[in-house]
Design an enzyme around this catalytic site. Structure first.
Site, PDB file in Angstrom:
ATOM      1  N   CYS A  94       0.689  -1.147   0.280  1.00 28.54           N
ATOM      2  CA  CYS A  94      -0.025   0.501   0.019  1.00 28.54           C
ATOM      3  C   CYS A  94       0.575   1.254  -0.085  1.00 28.54           C
ATOM      4  O   CYS A  94       0.208   2.049  -0.294  1.00 28.54           O
ATOM      5  CB  CYS A  94      -1.073   0.224   1.159  1.00 28.54           C
ATOM      6  SG  CYS A  94      -1.804  -1.363   1.462  1.00 28.54           S
ATOM      7  N   HIS A 387      -9.618   3.333  -0.850  1.00 34.31           N
ATOM      8  CA  HIS A 387      -8.361   2.842  -0.731  1.00 34.31           C
ATOM      9  C   HIS A 387      -7.392   1.492  -2.551  1.00 34.31           C
ATOM     10  O   HIS A 387      -7.189   1.014  -2.424  1.00 34.31           O
ATOM     11  CB  HIS A 387      -7.316   2.330   0.200  1.00 34.31           C
ATOM     12  CG  HIS A 387      -6.222   1.705  -0.192  1.00 34.31           C
ATOM     13  ND1 HIS A 387      -4.789   2.529  -0.068  1.00 34.31           N
ATOM     14  CD2 HIS A 387      -5.986   0.970   1.233  1.00 34.31           C
ATOM     15  CE1 HIS A 387      -3.836   1.587  -0.238  1.00 34.31           C
ATOM     16  NE2 HIS A 387      -4.496   0.522   0.804  1.00 34.31           N
ATOM     17  N   CYS A 417       0.532   2.567   6.679  1.00 39.72           N
ATOM     18  CA  CYS A 417       1.233   1.140   6.593  1.00 39.72           C
ATOM     19  C   CYS A 417       1.173   0.372   5.863  1.00 39.72           C
ATOM     20  O   CYS A 417       0.414   1.087   4.279  1.00 39.72           O
ATOM     21  CB  CYS A 417       0.171   1.197   7.774  1.00 39.72           C
ATOM     22  SG  CYS A 417      -1.476   0.646   6.877  1.00 39.72           S
TER      23      CYS A 417
HETATM   24  C1  LIG Z   1     -14.671  -5.484   4.652  1.00 38.98           C
HETATM   25  C2  LIG Z   1     -14.802  -5.766   3.059  1.00 38.98           C
HETATM   26  C3  LIG Z   1     -14.425  -7.457   3.145  1.00 38.98           C
HETATM   27  C4  LIG Z   1     -15.765  -5.209   2.895  1.00 38.98           C
HETATM   28  O1  LIG Z   1     -16.476  -6.084   1.657  1.00 38.98           O
HETATM   29  P1  LIG Z   1     -17.908  -6.033   0.678  1.00 38.98           P
HETATM   30  O2  LIG Z   1     -18.551  -6.743   1.659  1.00 38.98           O
HETATM   31  O3  LIG Z   1     -18.423  -5.736  -0.292  1.00 38.98           O
HETATM   32  O4  LIG Z   1     -18.456  -4.451   1.538  1.00 38.98           O
HETATM   33  P2  LIG Z   1     -19.622  -3.564   0.800  1.00 38.98           P
HETATM   34  O5  LIG Z   1     -19.861  -2.573   0.502  1.00 38.98           O
HETATM   35  O6  LIG Z   1     -20.896  -4.522  -0.295  1.00 38.98           O
HETATM   36  O7  LIG Z   1     -20.449  -2.984   2.343  1.00 38.98           O
HETATM   37  C5  LIG Z   1     -20.876  -4.075   3.176  1.00 38.98           C
HETATM   38  C6  LIG Z   1     -22.090  -3.732   4.070  1.00 38.98           C
HETATM   39  O8  LIG Z   1     -21.752  -2.863   4.893  1.00 38.98           O
HETATM   40  C7  LIG Z   1     -22.909  -1.646   4.151  1.00 38.98           C
HETATM   41  N1  LIG Z   1     -21.676  -0.573   5.365  1.00 38.98           N
HETATM   42  C8  LIG Z   1     -20.798  -0.158   4.310  1.00 38.98           C
HETATM   43  N2  LIG Z   1     -19.610   1.168   4.904  1.00 38.98           N
HETATM   44  C9  LIG Z   1     -20.890   1.297   5.560  1.00 38.98           C
HETATM   45  C10 LIG Z   1     -21.419   2.545   6.275  1.00 38.98           C
HETATM   46  N3  LIG Z   1     -20.072   3.237   6.221  1.00 38.98           N
HETATM   47  N4  LIG Z   1     -22.314   2.687   7.073  1.00 38.98           N
HETATM   48  C11 LIG Z   1     -23.350   2.228   6.726  1.00 38.98           C
HETATM   49  N5  LIG Z   1     -23.699   0.720   6.077  1.00 38.98           N
HETATM   50  C12 LIG Z   1     -21.748   0.651   5.285  1.00 38.98           C
HETATM   51  C13 LIG Z   1     -23.264  -1.835   3.214  1.00 38.98           C
HETATM   52  O9  LIG Z   1     -24.350  -1.030   2.323  1.00 38.98           O
HETATM   53  C14 LIG Z   1     -23.516  -3.293   2.851  1.00 38.98           C
HETATM   54  O10 LIG Z   1     -24.671  -3.196   3.206  1.00 38.98           O
HETATM   55  P3  LIG Z   1     -26.164  -4.642   2.336  1.00 38.98           P
HETATM   56  O11 LIG Z   1     -25.208  -6.019   2.437  1.00 38.98           O
HETATM   57  O12 LIG Z   1     -26.931  -4.077   3.362  1.00 38.98           O
HETATM   58  O13 LIG Z   1     -25.255  -3.783   1.341  1.00 38.98           O
HETATM   59  C15 LIG Z   1     -13.986  -5.288   1.659  1.00 38.98           C
HETATM   60  O14 LIG Z   1     -14.020  -3.707   1.829  1.00 38.98           O
HETATM   61  C16 LIG Z   1     -12.220  -5.461   2.459  1.00 38.98           C
HETATM   62  O15 LIG Z   1     -11.979  -6.508   1.951  1.00 38.98           O
HETATM   63  N6  LIG Z   1     -11.630  -4.333   3.287  1.00 38.98           N
HETATM   64  C17 LIG Z   1     -10.543  -4.250   3.086  1.00 38.98           C
HETATM   65  C18 LIG Z   1      -9.835  -4.162   2.016  1.00 38.98           C
HETATM   66  C19 LIG Z   1      -8.024  -4.075   2.865  1.00 38.98           C
HETATM   67  O16 LIG Z   1      -7.729  -5.689   3.604  1.00 38.98           O
HETATM   68  N7  LIG Z   1      -7.423  -3.297   2.517  1.00 38.98           N
HETATM   69  C20 LIG Z   1      -5.894  -3.260   2.622  1.00 38.98           C
HETATM   70  C21 LIG Z   1      -6.027  -2.615   3.211  1.00 38.98           C
HETATM   71  S1  LIG Z   1      -4.033  -2.299   3.432  1.00 38.98           S
END
Ligand SMILES: CC(C)(COP(=O)(O)OP(=O)(O)OC[C@H]1O[C@@H](n2cnc3c(N)ncnc32)[C@H](O)[C@@H]1OP(=O)(O)O)[C@@H](O)C(=O)NCCC(=O)NCCS
Length: 432
Positions: A94, A387, A417
């Site tokens: 990242c 991101h 990070c």
């Molecule tokens: C966490 C993760 C698995 C979620 O993926 P996802 O399930 O496709 O996420 P979504 O955007 O569909 O959100 C899931 C649910 O949460 C809800 N939601 C997410 N953020 C929200 C917020 N801020 N407020 C309200 N609801 C929220 C969505 O509306 C969705 O609801 P639904 O299922 O009713 O449609 C994915 O984003 C991920 O892997 N993130 C980490 C990435 C990572 O590892 N990065 C490396 C960092 S260095």
């Protein structure tokens, strides 16, 4: 003040990015290479730069195309740039765009080039899907077979389990732990509550929504007309939720430890597509070409720790080194931009900054200190904005320098990070 070496100051002259869009949405049909090209073309046009001034282009990407792994060269082969621009791709998870910026800056500090473009791009909508070893072997044997019977015989070796595709996991190859699991672990070790994580996520969305509405964030974003029909245009990040609430966030189920966890889709950064880039020049080049720099790179540092420990905690080791190299302290920083991979990581990093133990691990007797939250991620962060792994480092540099100028601040600190247990920190300065 020439800390980068050889007495040459390296200026960040300008920067721009595409909107950041959630994977599988607006930019799903655009490759990382094309996102990078769009972004670099916009940078050149916004700065009215003649392409022939550019000597190097360095780009970061984390999940590269298998057929075009040197994204930097593919981006550089655009009509606005001469074919003689040297171009190379870097990967530091990242912090890849940060690596691109510091590699280009080092080239300038060494006097090898005067003008460079650096940044990164990622399309998490377009990750390569691999075949299993059994399927690949059968295909190779079939392609080598001299007769139709030989080809059929080779292909008949394929079993149903060989047809299961292999997708890149966001997991550590050395430990098998996913980023999300690491964030869970850090929340537990550092006793970061679910409530604090959700409050930080809420803050990220509220500040990013405000920054979008009043045009501060919009200034760093270019409009992208979406191929193939170019009829729709994306002008802002599509993951920012102006209407999210603490109640909604706190109702989301944990994703990575369903029973005891606290990391949710709401307090994690989303999988995102986008590109970001900056124009770098030696100070002499800015004068010769008539540019007013946004600021200068005062110092930077990288650090790493055991990925099996606290995967996303290495910014705590990098920041004190960058500050010491800048001969400055946290109190001197007008603004701090910290990459938000997960709220649990941000809050763990902030705790680490206050800890004597972490200071000692970095080789210092005093902790970095307590971050004044009114100076931290003042237009939100990666949780809300998104991101795209390879691009975020460049986005953060531009956000920080734009806001420093608005506040007439002098110094800014950024931290990122990265997978592999790595961390990055950079101090930038503005002439006032
Ligand atoms: C966490 C993760 C698995 C979620 O993926 P996802 O399930 O496709 O996420 P979504 O955007 O569909 O959100 C899931 C649910 O949460 C809800 N939601 C997410 N953020 C929200 C917020 N801020 N407020 C309200 N609801 C929220 C969505 O509306 C969705 O609801 P639904 O299922 O009713 O449609 C994915 O984003 C991920 O892997 N993130 C980490 C990435 C990572 O590892 N990065 C490396 C960092 S260095």
């Amino acid at each position: 003040m020439p800390p980068l070496g050889n007495g040459r100051r390296v200026a960040i002259v300008a920067g721009v990015r595409t909107p950041f869009t959630k994977a599988g949405t607006a930019f799903k049909s655009i490759s990382a290479i094309d996102l990078g090209k769009l972004c670099v073309a916009e940078l050149i046009q916004r700065t009215d730069l003649s392409g022939k001034e550019v000597e190097a282009l360095v780009f970061g990407t984390v999940i590269p195309s298998v057929v075009a792994p040197n994204i930097a060269r593919e981006v550089a082969l655009m009509p606005l740039l001469p074919k003689g621009v040297q171009a190379f791709t870097v990967s530091r998870a990242c912090a890849s765009a940060n690596q691109a910026i510091t590699d280009a800056a080092d080239q300038i500090a060494l006097g090898h080039v005067k003008v460079a473009i650096a940044g990164g791009a990622e399309s998490l909508s377009n990750v390569p899907i691999l075949h299993s070893a059994g399927f690949a072997e059968a295909l190779v044997l079939a392609s080598k077979a001299k007769t139709l019977t030989g080809r059929v015989k080779a292909l008949s070796r394929i079993r149903p389990r060989d047809l299961v595709p292999i997708t890149p996991a966001i997991a550590e190859p050395s430990t098998g732990e996913t980023m999300g699991q690491s964030a869970e672990k850090m929340a537990k070790i550092n006793q970061i509550s679910r409530e604090d994580q959700d409050q930080l996520a809420l803050r990220s969305h509220r500040l990013a929504a405000a920054g979008t509405a009043d045009g501060r964030l919009a200034r760093e974003i270019m409009p992208v007309y979406v191929p193939p029909r170019f009829e729709s245009v994306v002008t802002s990040d599509n993951g920012i939720r102006a209407d999210t609430s603490y109640e909604q966030l706190s109702a989301l189920k944990p994703v990575f430890d369903r029973r005891y966890g606290s990391v949710t889709a709401g307090n994690a950064s989303p999988l995102t597509d986008g590109a970001a880039c900056v124009l770098l020049m030696s100070e002499e080049a800015t004068i010769a070409l008539g540019y007013e720099p946004m600021g200068y790179i005062r110092s930077y540092a990288y650090a790493a720790l055991d990925p099996g420990e606290q995967l996303l905690q290495a910014p705590v080791l990098a920041a004190p080194v960058a500050l010491a190299r800048a001969r400055l302290t946290l109190d001197d920083m007008d603004l701090i931009e910290m990459h938000e991979a997960f709220a649990a990581q941000v809050l763990s990093n902030l705790r680490g900054f206050e800890s004597k133990e972490w200071a000692a691990r970095a080789g210092f007797s005093k902790p970095v200190g307590e971050v004044d939250l009114s100076r931290l991620n003042v237009m939100g962060g990666s949780i809300a904005i998104g991101h795209p792994f390879g691009a975020t480092g460049s986005r953060i540099a531009v956000t920080l320098l734009n806001e420093l100028a608005r506040r007439d601040g002098q110094f800014g600190l950024m931290t990122v990070c990265a997978a592999g247990g790595m961390g990055f920190a950079m101090v930038v300065e503005r002439d006032q």
